[in-house]
Design an enzyme around this catalytic site. Sequence first.
Site, PDB file in Angstrom:
ATOM      1  N   THR A  21       0.835  -1.192   0.000  1.00 20.41           N
ATOM      2  CA  THR A  21       0.000   0.000   0.000  1.00 20.41           C
ATOM      3  C   THR A  21       0.870   1.243   0.000  1.00 20.41           C
ATOM      4  OG1 THR A  21      -0.123   0.350   2.406  1.00 20.41           O
ATOM      5  CG2 THR A  21      -1.684  -1.220   1.426  1.00 20.41           C
ATOM      6  N   ASP A  22       0.341   2.328  -0.544  1.00 23.48           N
ATOM      7  CA  ASP A  22       0.908   3.630  -0.254  1.00 23.48           C
ATOM      8  C   ASP A  22       0.582   3.924   1.214  1.00 23.48           C
ATOM      9  OD1 ASP A  22       2.201   6.043  -0.615  1.00 23.48           O
ATOM     10  OD2 ASP A  22       1.051   6.624  -2.384  1.00 23.48           O
ATOM     11  N   ALA A  23       1.128   5.007   1.734  1.00 21.19           N
ATOM     12  CA  ALA A  23       0.983   5.280   3.163  1.00 21.19           C
ATOM     13  C   ALA A  23      -0.493   5.377   3.557  1.00 21.19           C
ATOM     14  CB  ALA A  23       1.701   6.569   3.520  1.00 21.19           C
TER      15      ALA A  23
END
Length: 615
Positions: A358-360
Site C-alpha cells: 500500500t501507499d501510506a
Amino acid sequence: MTSRLHALLSLVCVLAVSACTAAPVAPAATSVPEPTTSVAPTVTAEPTVAQQTSEASAPSAMASSATQVPVSATVASASGQNVSTPVSTSVTPEQLAQQTLARMTLEQKVGQVYMLGFDGTDLNDANRALIQGLHLGGVTLFGRNIENASQLARLDQDLQTVADPVPLFISVDQEGGLVVRVTDGATIFPGNMAVGATGDPSLARQVAQASATELLAMGVNMDLGPVVDVNTNPLNPVIGVRSFGSNADLVSQFATQAVEGVQSTGVSAVAKHFPGHGDTSVDSHRDLPVVPHPLSRLESLELLPFQAAMRAGVDGIMTAHLYLPAIEPQQDLPATLSPRVLTDLLRDQLGYQGLILTDALDMDAIKKDRTAASASVQAFEAGADMLLVAGINSDDRMRLGDGPPALLAAVQSGQVSQDRLDASVLRILEAKARRGILVGTASAPLTPDASVLNSSANRALSLEVARRAVTLQRDDAGLLPLRADSRVLVVEAPSPTRSDVVDDQLASSLLDAIRQFAPSAYGAATRDAVQAARNADVIVLGTFDLAQNPSQQKLAQDLSATGKPVVGVSLRGPYDAAVATMVGTYLTAYGDRPVHLRAAAEALFGKLTPTGQVP
C-alpha cells in the site's frame, strides 16, 4: 502516544535493552557469511523480547509467546544472539520461505506484513520497541530519519540488529529529481521525466542501477520506485515530472529498464502507483482523487507500464489511493481498499504474484474516513501484502503501532483467515529470500564500498542526463544563445505546488548557475521584478507549474510587457510554454536540482545544444 501503546512500547523497550546488553550484537543481514554445505551446530536462542513480554503479562497480544525463527543460515535474533541451524545450499527461496513460515508464531506473521515509519535518526528506545515488539517486516525512512549517507548506513545496520524474527525490508523513496530522501553524501539524480526526455531507455537503467547501488551501500534494500504512472494530465499536482512521460509505450520502455537496473544490484524495486495516478488533478496526500475512466481505457494506457514492470520481474507494486467508479461500485472506496482492484484486477486478471504494497495509509485520501489501523485491515482484506504506515505528522506517529494489534484481532476472530495471512507472509519471505535478505539460498548482495556514494562517475552520469534532457520548446525570438556580457535579470518564481511527498529543503539557485556564465547577472524578487527589468538587457524567468499559478502567469505577462526580451525556463514539466504564449523563447529543464540548473544555464549561453524531447 496512546496510553496502551505507550505502556507496551515502554515495557518492550526496557526488556529489549536488558536483553541486548546481555548478549553481543548480531551483524546486519548483509554481513552474514555465505552458507556452506557443512552443518552448523544448533544454538538455543535466549527468549525473545516478545517471549519475555508475554511472561511479564504485557497487555498487548502482539507481544505474547513469540519464538525465534531459525532459518538455514545465521541470522540475528531479537535477543542479540545469532541463531544457527543446519544449512543446505540446495534449498530454493520458496522452500526456505515455507520452512521459515512454519516456525513463525501468529504474532510474528502479523508483524511481518507491516512496514512502518518512525521518529529519530538513530536506534532509540521507542523505535527499538516498535520493531521488536511488533515483529515488523519492514520500515520506511523519510527526511526526518536521515542526516547524511554515513548516518543512514549506521542507522540501517542498527535497525537490522533488532529485527525479529527475520531481517527487515528497509525502504526509502529515492526516485531522483523532485523526490529524494538522501540529499547529503549521495548522488542526486534527475527525476524520471528528465530521463524520459533524453529518449534513451538505457539511461533509465544506468541511473536506476547507480542509485540502487548507493542505496545498498547505505543499508537500504528496497527502493519505493520507479514511478510508472503515465502523466497525461498537465495539471497533476502529485505526479508530473515524477513520471517518465505522457506516452504509455515510452513509460513502459523506461519502466522496464529502471526495474531491471534497480534489481540487478540486489535491491527490490516497487512500481507505483497502481492502477495509475497520472490522470488526476488531486493530490492523494490531501484528498481522494477520482479516475473516471472505464477499464478499457485503463487497459490501453494506465495499466501498460505496470504490465511491463511485471514482465521485468518487479518485486513489488504499490497501490494508489484513488477512486475508480467504473471498477469499484462502493462510492469513494479507494483502490488500496478495493478487492475488485487489488485481487480481481491485479492478482487475477493481470496475474501478478509479487508483493502488493500500500501507499501510506495515513495519507488524507485514506484517513479522512477511517483510521490508518482500520484501513490496514481493510487493505489486507482487499489483497495487499505489505501495509505501509508512514507517520506523516506527529499525531500519526503517536498511533504507528495500532495496526498490527488490529490485524491480529481480525485474524483471531476469523474475520481474516489464517490461510490469507500465510499467503502474504509467504510472498514477503520469498521476496526476502530471493534478495538474500532472508539468508539460506544464496549470499546476500555484497555491500558496496562507501566510495560509490556521490562518486565522480555517478555525478557525471547525473549531469549527462540533465544535459541531454534540456528541451528547447521554442525560440521564436531568436534570443539564444545569450551573451556572457549581457545584463541578465534572473527572476525565479516561487514553487508553491510542491506535493506533500517532497520532504527535503535542499537549496538551489538559477541565478547562481547563470552567474557561472554571466558574472554580472543579478536577481530580483517577484514583487520587484518589473522595476528591476529597467536595467536589464534580457530577462530569464524560471517558472514552476505555470498553469496552476495565476500569480506566475501575471508575472510572465508583466515582464513581457516591459518590452525587454524574456526567456522562460520551466523548472518542472514541459507544460509552462503552452501557458506563457507571450514568452517567445522557452526551455524546459525538468527540475530545479543543481544539475538541472547547470544544464539549463549551459543551454542558455550556448555551451550545449538542447536535444531533449517532450516525453
